[in-house]
Design a protein around this motif. Structure first.
Motif, short mmCIF file in Angstrom:
data_model
loop_
_atom_site.label_atom_id
_atom_site.label_comp_id
_atom_site.label_asym_id
_atom_site.label_seq_id
_atom_site.Cartn_x
_atom_site.Cartn_y
_atom_site.Cartn_z
N LEU A 103 -14.79 -1.53 2.02
CA LEU A 103 -14.06 -0.25 2.00
C LEU A 103 -14.77 0.74 1.09
O LEU A 103 -14.95 1.91 1.45
N ARG A 104 -15.17 0.27 -0.09
CA ARG A 104 -15.88 1.16 -1.02
C ARG A 104 -17.15 1.71 -0.37
O ARG A 104 -17.43 2.90 -0.42
N GLU A 105 -17.91 0.82 0.26
CA GLU A 105 -19.19 1.26 0.87
C GLU A 105 -18.97 2.19 2.05
O GLU A 105 -19.86 2.96 2.40
N SER A 106 -17.81 2.10 2.68
CA SER A 106 -17.56 2.98 3.82
C SER A 106 -16.85 4.27 3.40
O SER A 106 -16.53 5.10 4.24
N GLY A 107 -16.58 4.39 2.10
CA GLY A 107 -15.98 5.63 1.60
C GLY A 107 -14.48 5.68 1.73
O GLY A 107 -13.88 6.76 1.74
N ILE A 108 -13.85 4.51 1.85
CA ILE A 108 -12.39 4.45 1.95
C ILE A 108 -11.84 3.86 0.67
O ILE A 108 -12.33 2.84 0.18
N GLU A 109 -10.80 4.49 0.13
CA GLU A 109 -10.11 3.95 -1.05
C GLU A 109 -9.04 2.99 -0.57
O GLU A 109 -8.18 3.37 0.23
N ARG A 110 -9.09 1.75 -1.06
CA ARG A 110 -8.03 0.82 -0.63
C ARG A 110 -6.65 1.35 -1.00
O ARG A 110 -5.68 1.11 -0.29
N ALA A 111 -6.59 2.07 -2.11
CA ALA A 111 -5.30 2.62 -2.54
C ALA A 111 -4.74 3.62 -1.53
O ALA A 111 -3.54 3.91 -1.53
N ASP A 112 -5.59 4.15 -0.66
CA ASP A 112 -5.14 5.10 0.35
C ASP A 112 -4.68 4.40 1.63
O ASP A 112 -4.26 5.06 2.58
N ALA A 113 -4.83 3.09 1.67
CA ALA A 113 -4.53 2.35 2.90
C ALA A 113 -3.27 1.49 2.73
O ALA A 113 -2.85 1.19 1.61
N GLY A 139 0.83 -1.20 0.00
CA GLY A 139 0.00 0.00 0.00
C GLY A 139 0.85 1.24 0.00
O GLY A 139 2.07 1.18 -0.20
N ARG A 140 0.20 2.35 0.24
CA ARG A 140 0.93 3.63 0.22
C ARG A 140 1.97 3.67 1.34
O ARG A 140 1.67 3.30 2.48
N PRO A 141 3.16 4.13 1.04
CA PRO A 141 4.23 4.15 2.04
C PRO A 141 3.86 4.94 3.32
O PRO A 141 4.23 4.55 4.40
N HIS A 142 3.16 6.05 3.16
CA HIS A 142 2.78 6.81 4.35
C HIS A 142 1.26 6.94 4.42
O HIS A 142 0.71 8.03 4.63
N ALA A 143 0.62 5.83 4.26
CA ALA A 143 -0.84 5.80 4.25
C ALA A 143 -1.41 6.29 5.59
O ALA A 143 -0.87 5.95 6.64
N PRO A 144 -2.48 7.06 5.55
CA PRO A 144 -3.09 7.50 6.81
C PRO A 144 -3.78 6.36 7.57
O PRO A 144 -3.97 6.43 8.77
N LEU A 145 -4.13 5.30 6.83
CA LEU A 145 -4.88 4.19 7.43
C LEU A 145 -4.13 2.88 7.18
O LEU A 145 -3.73 2.60 6.05
N ALA A 146 -3.97 2.09 8.25
CA ALA A 146 -3.40 0.75 8.09
C ALA A 146 -4.48 -0.28 8.45
O ALA A 146 -5.22 -0.09 9.43
N LEU A 147 -4.57 -1.31 7.67
CA LEU A 147 -5.50 -2.40 7.93
C LEU A 147 -4.68 -3.64 8.24
O LEU A 147 -3.84 -4.04 7.42
N VAL A 148 -4.92 -4.23 9.40
CA VAL A 148 -4.12 -5.40 9.80
C VAL A 148 -5.04 -6.61 9.90
O VAL A 148 -6.00 -6.61 10.68
#
Ligand code: SF4
Length: 199
Positions: A67-77, A31-40
């Motif tokens: 993620l889509r339904e909650s308004g989060i882009e996986r690419a941002d995580a 994912g993004r190196p400095h993503a605001p959101l981490a999913l574990v």
């Protein structure tokens, strides 16, 4: 501090516990190196092990939809697992997931610590009990923490962790109605993570 690429390269030859022996690949976070959101999550599954990427199997597809339904882009995580090798037992021709034990979770903890230190997410989501155990410690139960943002220190990283279920538990729901209800609850938890990011 090492980069994510350097960490992933190092983890590819990790032998800190026995799980590398029967797995196809080390599935490091992506994912993004400095993503605001981490999913574990918990650990790679059959598909993740074969493809070498996290959350690309059925549970990953469900996670993407939530993620889509909650308004989060996986690419941002940044998406990773508490344990980087697939633990399984053979049942006929199938490889059936086995829960990592406490020793294996601890053995892999250094990788998770390193990932969180590099990424530095503002919010982390614990998907299921194994992720919760890795982030909060032994004795973690999803039902005691679910839907709450709690401050946690993991190695050099400190920040809020929101606990929820693992998407694979939704796939195991007894019927369509139960599955829909579980999915809606999962999305509601992810919305809380998104709102925490926006706050
Ligand atoms: S599961 Fe983690 S600690 Fe165990 S061998 Fe794999 S990468 Fe290393």
């Amino acid at each position: 501090m090492a980069t994510l690429e350097e960490l992933a390269k190092e983890a590819a030859t990790c032998t800190r516990c026995d799980l590398y022996q029967r797995a196809t690949s080390t599935v490091f976070g992506e994912g993004r190196p400095h993503a605001p959101l981490a999913l574990v999550g918990e650990q790679p599954g059959d598909q993740e092990d074969k493809q070498g990427h996290p959350f690309v199997g059925p549970a990953g597809h469900l996670l993407d939809r939530a993620l889509r339904e909650s308004g989060i882009e996986r690419a941002d995580a940044y998406v990773t697992n508490a344990v980087k090798h697939f633990k399984w037992e053979a049942r006929g021709k199938r490889r059936i997931h086995q829960r990592p034990n406490g020793t294996e979770i601890m053995a892999c903890h250094g990788w998770l610590e390193a990932e969180l230190a590099v990424v530095g997410p503002r919010v982390t989501v614990a998907l299921g009990a194994v992720a919760g155990e890795a982030l909060f410690g032994r004795g973690f139960k999803v039902r005691d923490h679910r839907g709450r943002l709690e401050e946690v220190t993991v190695g050099e990283w400190q920040g809020p962790v929101l606990s929820t279920v693992h998407p694979s538990s939704i796939l195991r729901a007894r019927d369509d109605e139960a599955r829909e209800e579980a999915f809606a609850g999962f999305v509601a938890d992810l919305v809380k993570a998104r709102e925490a990011l926006a706050a």
